[in-house]
Structures are given as C-alpha cells and as structure tokens.
Design a protein around this motif. Sequence first.
Motif, PDB file in Angstrom:
ATOM      1  N   TRP A   1     -12.584 -21.635  19.399  1.00  0.00           N
ATOM      2  CA  TRP A   1     -11.990 -20.330  19.103  1.00  0.00           C
ATOM      3  C   TRP A   1     -11.806 -20.205  17.601  1.00  0.00           C
ATOM      4  CZ3 TRP A   1      -6.862 -19.285  17.186  1.00  0.00           C
ATOM      5  CH2 TRP A   1      -6.558 -17.923  17.112  1.00  0.00           C
ATOM      6  N   THR A   2     -12.225 -19.091  17.050  1.00  0.00           N
ATOM      7  CA  THR A   2     -11.961 -18.770  15.644  1.00  0.00           C
ATOM      8  C   THR A   2     -11.425 -17.353  15.601  1.00  0.00           C
ATOM      9  OG1 THR A   2     -13.759 -20.189  14.900  1.00  0.00           O
ATOM     10  CG2 THR A   2     -12.961 -18.543  13.343  1.00  0.00           C
ATOM     11  N   GLU A   3     -10.303 -17.189  14.928  1.00  0.00           N
ATOM     12  CA  GLU A   3      -9.706 -15.854  14.913  1.00  0.00           C
ATOM     13  C   GLU A   3     -10.360 -14.988  13.851  1.00  0.00           C
ATOM     14  OE1 GLU A   3      -5.577 -16.160  13.862  1.00  0.00           O
ATOM     15  OE2 GLU A   3      -6.007 -16.792  11.830  1.00  0.00           O
ATOM     16  N   SER A   4     -10.242 -13.686  14.035  1.00  0.00           N
ATOM     17  CA  SER A   4     -10.628 -12.749  12.985  1.00  0.00           C
ATOM     18  C   SER A   4      -9.410 -12.515  12.098  1.00  0.00           C
ATOM     19  CB  SER A   4     -11.088 -11.427  13.588  1.00  0.00           C
ATOM     20  OG  SER A   4      -9.980 -10.747  14.146  1.00  0.00           O
ATOM     21  N   ARG A   5      -9.644 -11.908  10.952  1.00  0.00           N
ATOM     22  CA  ARG A   5      -8.524 -11.649  10.037  1.00  0.00           C
ATOM     23  C   ARG A   5      -7.491 -10.730  10.693  1.00  0.00           C
ATOM     24  NH1 ARG A   5      -6.557 -14.461   6.160  1.00  0.00           N
ATOM     25  NH2 ARG A   5      -8.646 -14.816   5.381  1.00  0.00           N
TER      26      ARG A   5
ATOM     27  N   HIS B   1      -4.367   3.462  -7.967  1.00  0.00           N
ATOM     28  CA  HIS B   1      -4.394   2.582  -6.806  1.00  0.00           C
ATOM     29  C   HIS B   1      -3.473   1.408  -7.035  1.00  0.00           C
ATOM     30  CE1 HIS B   1      -8.328   0.631  -8.564  1.00  0.00           C
ATOM     31  NE2 HIS B   1      -7.572   1.105  -9.483  1.00  0.00           N
ATOM     32  N   ARG B   2      -3.053   0.785  -5.905  1.00  0.00           N
ATOM     33  CA  ARG B   2      -2.006  -0.221  -6.030  1.00  0.00           C
ATOM     34  C   ARG B   2      -2.556  -1.554  -6.507  1.00  0.00           C
ATOM     35  NH1 ARG B   2       1.313  -0.677  -0.822  1.00  0.00           N
ATOM     36  NH2 ARG B   2       2.234  -2.344  -2.090  1.00  0.00           N
ATOM     37  N   THR B   3      -3.751  -1.932  -6.052  1.00  0.00           N
ATOM     38  CA  THR B   3      -4.389  -3.135  -6.588  1.00  0.00           C
ATOM     39  C   THR B   3      -5.802  -2.747  -6.994  1.00  0.00           C
ATOM     40  OG1 THR B   3      -5.249  -3.841  -4.442  1.00  0.00           O
ATOM     41  CG2 THR B   3      -3.093  -4.691  -5.053  1.00  0.00           C
ATOM     42  N   ALA B   4      -6.409  -3.614  -7.789  1.00  0.00           N
ATOM     43  CA  ALA B   4      -7.708  -3.274  -8.379  1.00  0.00           C
ATOM     44  C   ALA B   4      -8.735  -2.941  -7.315  1.00  0.00           C
ATOM     45  CB  ALA B   4      -8.191  -4.429  -9.250  1.00  0.00           C
ATOM     46  N   GLN B   5      -8.650  -3.625  -6.163  1.00  0.00           N
ATOM     47  CA  GLN B   5      -9.709  -3.400  -5.191  1.00  0.00           C
ATOM     48  C   GLN B   5      -9.283  -2.501  -4.035  1.00  0.00           C
ATOM     49  OE1 GLN B   5     -10.957  -7.276  -3.974  1.00  0.00           O
ATOM     50  NE2 GLN B   5      -8.891  -8.085  -4.075  1.00  0.00           N
ATOM     51  N   SER B   6      -8.119  -1.905  -4.127  1.00  0.00           N
ATOM     52  CA  SER B   6      -7.701  -1.055  -3.014  1.00  0.00           C
ATOM     53  C   SER B   6      -8.123   0.394  -3.238  1.00  0.00           C
ATOM     54  CB  SER B   6      -6.193  -1.164  -2.789  1.00  0.00           C
ATOM     55  OG  SER B   6      -5.482  -0.862  -3.966  1.00  0.00           O
ATOM     56  N   TRP B   7      -8.024   1.177  -2.163  1.00  0.00           N
ATOM     57  CA  TRP B   7      -8.441   2.573  -2.208  1.00  0.00           C
ATOM     58  C   TRP B   7      -7.564   3.366  -3.166  1.00  0.00           C
ATOM     59  CZ3 TRP B   7     -12.749   3.749   0.434  1.00  0.00           C
ATOM     60  CH2 TRP B   7     -13.135   2.883   1.477  1.00  0.00           C
ATOM     61  N   ALA B   8      -8.097   4.481  -3.621  1.00  0.00           N
ATOM     62  CA  ALA B   8      -7.293   5.398  -4.422  1.00  0.00           C
ATOM     63  C   ALA B   8      -6.167   5.957  -3.556  1.00  0.00           C
ATOM     64  CB  ALA B   8      -8.162   6.535  -4.935  1.00  0.00           C
ATOM     65  N   VAL B   9      -4.952   5.900  -4.089  1.00  0.00           N
ATOM     66  CA  VAL B   9      -3.869   6.653  -3.441  1.00  0.00           C
ATOM     67  C   VAL B   9      -4.157   8.137  -3.705  1.00  0.00           C
ATOM     68  CG1 VAL B   9      -1.381   7.013  -3.315  1.00  0.00           C
ATOM     69  CG2 VAL B   9      -2.281   4.740  -3.841  1.00  0.00           C
TER      70      VAL B   9
ATOM     71  N   THR C   1      -0.284  -3.111   9.477  1.00  0.00           N
ATOM     72  CA  THR C   1      -0.979  -3.780   8.369  1.00  0.00           C
ATOM     73  C   THR C   1      -1.867  -4.897   8.920  1.00  0.00           C
ATOM     74  OG1 THR C   1       1.013  -5.114   8.130  1.00  0.00           O
ATOM     75  CG2 THR C   1       0.745  -3.285   6.607  1.00  0.00           C
ATOM     76  N   THR C   2      -2.837  -4.510   9.738  1.00  0.00           N
ATOM     77  CA  THR C   2      -3.686  -5.540  10.347  1.00  0.00           C
ATOM     78  C   THR C   2      -4.923  -5.846   9.519  1.00  0.00           C
ATOM     79  OG1 THR C   2      -4.775  -3.841  11.642  1.00  0.00           O
ATOM     80  CG2 THR C   2      -2.981  -5.017  12.709  1.00  0.00           C
ATOM     81  N   THR C   3      -5.217  -5.035   8.535  1.00  0.00           N
ATOM     82  CA  THR C   3      -6.394  -5.332   7.704  1.00  0.00           C
ATOM     83  C   THR C   3      -5.952  -5.505   6.254  1.00  0.00           C
ATOM     84  OG1 THR C   3      -6.945  -3.111   6.939  1.00  0.00           O
ATOM     85  CG2 THR C   3      -7.676  -3.710   9.160  1.00  0.00           C
ATOM     86  N   MET C   4      -6.858  -6.034   5.460  1.00  0.00           N
ATOM     87  CA  MET C   4      -6.511  -6.251   4.067  1.00  0.00           C
ATOM     88  C   MET C   4      -6.622  -4.975   3.239  1.00  0.00           C
ATOM     89  SD  MET C   4      -7.696 -10.160   3.587  1.00  0.00           S
ATOM     90  CE  MET C   4      -6.523 -10.493   2.298  1.00  0.00           C
ATOM     91  N   ALA C   5      -7.022  -3.869   3.877  1.00  0.00           N
ATOM     92  CA  ALA C   5      -6.910  -2.584   3.193  1.00  0.00           C
ATOM     93  C   ALA C   5      -5.464  -2.087   3.246  1.00  0.00           C
ATOM     94  CB  ALA C   5      -7.835  -1.561   3.831  1.00  0.00           C
TER      95      ALA C   5
END
Lengths: 285, 786
Positions: free
Chosen positions: B277-281, A187-195, B702-706
């Motif tokens: 107003w408070t935005e979401s991530r 995975h790319r960072t410690a907390q990210s999903w498995a590639v 890339t809208t989420t931190m995933a």
Amino acid sequence: MIPAGFEYVRPESVDEAVSALAEAGEDAKVLAGGQSLMPLLRMRLAYPEVLVDLDRVAELREIRDLGDALFIGAMATHHQVMRDPLVRRHAPLIAQATATVADPATRHRGTFGGALAHADPAGDLPAVALALDAVCNVRSARGSRDVPAADFFVDWLTSALEPDELLTGVTVPKLGPGWGTHYEKFHRTAQSWAVVGVACAVRRERDAVADVRVALTNMGAAPVRATAVERSLEGVPVSDGAFRSAAEHAADGTAPPGDLHGSPDYRAHLAQVLTRRALTAASAR
Amino acid sequence: MTETVAGREIGSARRRSEDARLITGRTQWTDNLQLPGMCHVAFLRSPYAHARITGVDAAEARQRPGVVAVFTGADLADEQGSLPCAWPVTEDMRHPDHPPMAVDHVRYVGEPVACVVARDRYAAADALEAIDVDYEPLTPVLDMEQAVADGADLVHADLGTNSSYTWVFENGDLDAALRDAPVLIERRYVQQRLIPTAMEPRAVVCAPEGDGFTLWSATQIPHILRLMLATVTGIPEHRLRVIAPDVGGGFGSKLQVYGEEVLALLLARRLGRPIKWTESRSEGNLTVHHGRDQIQRLTLAAERDGTIRGLKVDLLADMGAYLMLVTPGIPLLGAFMFNGIYKMDAYSFTCTGVFTNKTPTDAYRGAGRPEATFAIERLMDELAAELDLDPIEVRRRNWIRHEEFPYDTIAGLTYDSGNYEAATDKALHLFEYDTLRAEQADRRERRDPVQLGIGVSTFTEMCGLAPSRVLGSLSYGAGGWEHASVRVLPSGKVEVVTGSSAHGQGHETAWAQITADRLGVPFEDVRVLHGDTSVSPKGMDTYGSRSLAVGGIALVNACDKVVDKARRVAAHLLEAAEEDLEFTGGRFSVRGVPDQARTIQEVALAAFAAHDLPDGVEPSLDSDATFDPDNFSFPHGTHLCAVEVDTETGFVRIRSYVAVDDVGLVVNPLIVEGQVHGGLAQGIAQALYEEAVYDAEGNLTTTTMADYLIPSAADLPHFVTDRTETPATTNPLGVKGVGEAGTIASTPAVVNAIVDALRPYGVRDVPMPCTPERVWRALNEQEGSA
C-alpha cells in the motif's frame, strides 16, 4: 491517486488531432502539458473516455512573427514562451506573467494554449490574453474559426471550444510605441495560484492616458475586464491621484470567489490596490 | 564530566554520504519494492466526519477484474484488534477502542471502512468505486470549546463525555502571584492544526516469509512498531521482522502505528501473499496524524519592572477522534516548557484532552514544545509592550543567568547548562538590531505603507528524549534509552549498528564520523546499519531530537568498550602493561617507545584469529552499549526576525532572519545547519502559511498542496545562522540535539515581528497562520474601532 481507465490517442499533426477529436465525440479531452488535467484525472474529478495527447504535434509549438502580430502555438511551453525573444520584445506582458506561473517544473511541462483552454479564472494567462485583445485560433474537422479572447472565456473551467475543437494557437497584436504593460500578481507563496491578479496595458500620449486596458485574474468565474477603471482613465492626465481614484472601481461589477486564500470582500479590496499598482507600473514603462 | 573529543572527523562539515542515493531515488524506498505475487490494497474511506455504518455492499467490487478480495471492517472485526495508545497520562484517561478499519461507526473523514486487494493499483482503485456503503450521518463535533460544554454531542457516545483526561501540574503559590499583580497579561492563543507533510508519503509492504512475516514500512520506529504489531495482532514478536528501509522524512508523522500497517499484516496473513500500500498525497493529508491544535488560555503576572511573578496555563488539546500512539502525551511535553528560559515563583498548568470528529493528532516536529514556546515568547513581547520596555530587555530581566546553572525550574526540570546572554549578544550583532530599530522608527514616522517589525524569540527546549525513569513517572509505556553495537571486522573495517532509525537526519554520516574519531579508523571504513529489527535488534528509534544525544552516546560508549578491549589485547601483543599504552590515531604504542605499536586493525585481526589472546579475553573486538540519559538536554538560542508588512494588502515578507543556536558540541556543522534551515522553514510555515481547515460538516478542505500551502525556498529569506557552544554536562560528548530547535524557535519570532510592525495601529495579535487577509483584517478592525 489513480485515474480511471481511458483510451489514449497520440496524433502527430493538427489534422490527425482534429479528426481524432471528431471521432471521439463528447467524452474526449485534449492533453497538452497535463499540469491541470492530470491532477483532475488522478483525483477522479474528470472521467474522459479518450485522451488526445498533443505532445507529438510539433507544429503547435511554434512562435512566429506575423508582422503586426505574434502567433504563439498552443503547445509552446511556458518556459519557451517566457524566454522567447519575439514574446519578450512584442508582448512583454505575456513573458512577465508567464514567469509567475507555478514553478519551473510546471513551466517546463505546462503550455500556453493549455492554460487558456483550461479557462481557470485563477490562471494568470487568461486575463493577460484578455488585456492584449488576443485572438484564439480554433480548428476542428469542420473548419477553422477565430475567437476573440473576450468571447473565449465563458465560465469556470469553460471555454468557447466545442468538444471537437482544438485551440491551435493565439494571435497577439503587437503593441506599438507608447504602450507600457504590467502584470501585478498577488499570491501567498511563489508557486501558489493568484489570489487576485491584474493585467494592465497603458498607452501614454504626452502626459495623458490615451488608451488603457485592465483585466482581472480570479475576480469571477472567468477573467474580466475592469471596464469602469478603463472608462474613467481615457484621456486623463497621468497622476497618482488619477490612478488611485480610477482603481477604486476595479471590483465594480465583479463577483469574486471566496476560498481559503481570500474572501470576496478581501479580493475586492486587493483588486483596487493591485490595479493602482499595475497602472502605475505600466505607465512608467 | 564533559570530555573534550579531539579528532579530525567530529566537527568536520562532511557532505552526507547517504545523500546521493536518497536524492536520486536509486534506493530502497518502500514503494520501490517489488515482490513476486505481490497484491495492492486500496482503502475506501469515510466521506462523513461522524456517522453510523448501516450497511456495506461489496458484492459488485468482488466481481471486478483483477480483484483478489474485498474486506469490510466487519469481516476483520475478530482479528484486527485496537490500535495502541502507549501513553495513558492519567489513571482515569478515557481511551476508546480504535479498530484499524471502522466496523459500525466512523468518526472522521478518511477513516477506512473497506479495502480492495487487487493485482495492481489501478484495479484496486477502480473497484473501490463499486463498493456501496450506507451511512446514517450523526452530528459532528468540531469545536473543542463546544465539545467540553454541557450537553455537547459526543464523539464516543459510550464514554459519556468528549474529555479524554485532565492533567494538572502546579508549583509555587500561583494565587499569591496573581493577587494584586501590578501587571496581568491575559491572552488566548490558538495553535492551529497542522499536517506534517513528509516528502515521502506513507507506504507499507508485508510479506509472509517462512513461519513469520516481514513488514517494510516508511516508519520512524521499526522497533516500537514490531512490538506494537505483535501486541495488536497476537502474532508473536519473534515471528515478525520490521524493516524501515530508506525513509523520506517523517517530522513525527511516522512515529505511529497506523491502521494501514496492521491491516497490511492481517491481509498478508489472510491471503498468504505480499501486500503493498502506498498512499497518495491527498489520502495522506486526510489520514496521517495531524499536529498542534491547542487552545491556550494564559495569564502572566509581573511586577512593574518586568519581573515575572507567575504563569497560569490552561489548555484544550485536540486529540482528534481517537488516541493514537502518544497522542495524549504530546501537549504534556509542553507542560515543562511554558516557563521557557525564565525564572518565576509560581506556575500552574492544566490540560484537557478533547475528542473531536477530526483526524487524530500526535507528534509533529517539536511536539508540545513549539506550542509552549510560542505562548511564553509571545507573552514576553506583550509584557514588554505593556511596560514600554524593549523586548530584549524584559527577557534579560527574567532569564536564568549563565552563572546560575544548573538551575531547577519552576516546571520541575533541571537545566544543566546554557548561556542566554552570549547567544543573544551574538544574534543582536548579526541582526544589526539597532539599525533595524532606527529604520522601523523612520517608517513609522513616515507612515510608510510598508511597516517594519522585529520579532524576538529566546527559546529553550528539552530534547534527548528521554530518561527512562522520567518516562516511567509520566506513565509512558516504554523507556528512553538507546542501543549501539560496534563490530570491528577481521579486515579492520567497522560496522556500526544503531537503534536510532534515520529517516533523513544523516546518521550514516554523523555516526561514521564519531566512530572514525573514537576508533582512529578512516571515515570510509565505517558502515552504519539501522532500521531493520533483524540487523539492529534493539532500539528505541528516532524522534524528539534524541538520536545524537542518546543514540550517539550509546555509540561512543560502544566504541570506548572496543578500545578498552583492544588495549588489553594490544598490551598482551606488545608485552607491555596496559597503562603504558597510548592510543592515538588508531594506534596503540608503548609510551616512550613509539616504534612499538599495533594499529587497531592489527589488534582486530589478532582478536579474530584468537591465536594469542590474554587469559579470559574472548575473541573479537565487538561491543554493545546501551545509554539511558540521566537528564534531558536543553538546546537554546536567540532568533531574531525582521518582517515587512504591506499594510495595504496584509502581505508579510520576511526581510531578514538571524538564528543563533546553542546545541552544544557539533559533530557535523553542515548537518546542523541543514536541520536549522529546515526547522526554520517549518516554523515559519506555521506562522504564515499552514493550516488544516475543516468545514462545518467536518470535511478537511486542505487535502491538496494547492490548499495546504507550504513555503518553498522562493518564499524564504537567506537565513543567517550562527552558534554558541555551551556543552551539555549530562553526556560525555556535550551534545544536545538539533532536530526541532528551528521549528520551535521560529514561529513566535515571526508572529512577534508581525505584531511589532502593527502595534502602532493598535494590533496586539494576529491569529496563525498570519495570512495576508488576517493581517489586513486585524488592521481594519483596529481602524474601524478607532
């Protein structure tokens, strides 16, 4: 982001939970640790009418020794599982893989059963359950049934659970002497999903591979056994060369996804490299 | 003119006094505010990158439970004005209208098209789903190079072009430098688009109060925001009070006047009740201004011995769909930095600002300088490789030697001070450079699947923004001074009011340290007030590593005025001549008669009572000061990075990182180290992880931190940090600023290290972010072609 409205049920026993599910019908969702479901609700990608929250069903948090197998309750948290002495002793592959799931905060909320029932092919634990030939214990108001891991993961975010069914726990056969296991996660960072991830169990007899199981994370819509690798290693003397040439078949028959973190052909390449490393590590234990 | 300040507080690694409340959240974050009768607003946002709005049907939404009102862009068209751009960089810059809420066109995914005001956030979010908008999709413009080609689709049809401006700077004879140059290094580098990702999302609350409005916002710029809100809405400035309560980071993203802020004010005026107003991530990823996004075409000309002749820089800079507060000026802050720390005879810089159907860009930590530093530091490594020189050696042959300061650079700045030799020597020692080079050679020899790479970055930056006359010469809409006032209360306690607007920097601690030393009062007796236009009426706010180097100096000057006045009063009370008084440790004493003394607290009380003041002296010791710097300040440093590259997977692990920074005098070493650590993480993130990615339709994927990855502590090495201390000569403290240094220096250090590891395989670049797949592909392309 804010979820749409829903009804909320908080049963205190498995019986209450399955009757709540029976009553709610098609549009119910089970809330375990909430680490996958809550984001889906907040992004309004899921609109359940009823949420059945298992947080107070204490019996689902147990981890028990069944003799030749372990029972891991569906609501055991990742944190609980990775530190549990029974799991560490009899199913170290689960402990090792669980320690790579997300981050400490997520591991304190997220559950073993939730991670399986969510059936995310990028999740680490479905492939691990597959490699260990685990059996999913399922209950509903209609009765109980056991579903082998090989039949449990059907498609992307789709398990074999019917809408009224609840995953209560997982029975994990203990691996006897001679077995070694390893989870190789990329995975790319410690907390990210498995590639890509590779869960591997190898039983050695003298210097040969007597038994081997390899399961892949994020190489398709569901976790998948690398059967070509397994077949080519049965009975073969342990060597770097044997592992290397067997691992070349790791992606055979898979249909890996392409996304920001890896294209399908990169994932196929990773599966080969990681399978070789997983085999080497598992057979060294 | 540098004056040494001896004191117990300056230089002390105090823990930050504001942290307990910030970390526990037991404080006034904007979203924590609850006002009687407050309504919540939610915004419906365009799902199209480029479309015409042909109809909005909000009838059903208006009937939803809890809904107070629904407004479309058309409803507000007469009063919403156009969002400001304060930096017209050229006379002919094309500057399209930018309504806070789209009226008939949308030009990026996420642009607001309607809003629901409701009694709670849930009702507002539910009702958004009941609004129907009809769009006629238009072709999105997504690629800068295509956007400026003939016949391109247009973001703003009425402008007739996607080019906003072209800005040129030239010095020296570049043609001569390039002609017959023994070495020419030509490269195209891409500074990918980044999302600032402050810890606290944006939030705004606006309430009608009396005959005006109070607006709380998670902003870096309460003072600028107040002026701009008045300009946009026509509400007189003196009827507006803007408060930046505790703000959880900005990285430049809150150096902005956002449509949501303007709309909150307009809605509060329309409805006569408080609006929140408070935005979401995810909403923030779409609509907070983005950073970087440049295509750089670079030509470096040099002699065979590595001496640089000249540099040509040709930029395309993505403005996004509109020009926001300082959008067009950001790449130009880099114009003065592409030469880095090096001497050369010729330099040419051309930048074209390009409109695309993407989120607007603007300041992001470093703002123009990281892009420039990346370019020159990558080029220096490429030059070294071309000439088979050590990358440190090629830098030594070109950098300004310490005895050459002050030095007039080819880009038109005067670097006041610096010592690149000292910083580099220290870094090489801490890094164990020679040992690592030996290990690298060994791994190369063994064809180890894990290769070692070493990256160098000897950077400088300009900060302490900015001398007002320089800003004026660049057509910027305001000055660059800062204000402070010091109030010595009758009890001897001190209130400091600063125009700097802290949003995580630790000003409350550092400003109290400076004040404690200057006035000789206990640290605990100083309270720092900021971020409220009624409390701190004058200020230019916090960005561009300016707070200490500008606001801190205003504070020093205000303290010195207090001492000067207190000296007059003390001399009067002690019946001594002013020049016979010594002031140390907060005590005025008569030279040679130490028992004859008054503390500054006693003098403050006397000045308050005013029973016995010298003729012509007004009561109280309060003072004001404004500081406008003569010059920028120029922090510099040498950063060295070692990476291990897994050639089988492309994975990059940072093995060690040494940062030796010279930020001049240090007020609080702990704060400086924290800034360096955070900056390194952010710069490393550009090199390895972060990228705002758009698909072919112009959707941000890339809208989420995933999907938008940022590193955590688990992904970063133990940083080795150290300092050299070459005081700035342009301010009385000798300080330079540290807010952006780590971000600016680290990106090229990491990429240089990766390329260094892979150079034996024929790789000479990996595009950022250097993801494992990109590293793997770079290796495979070379193997494929070999």
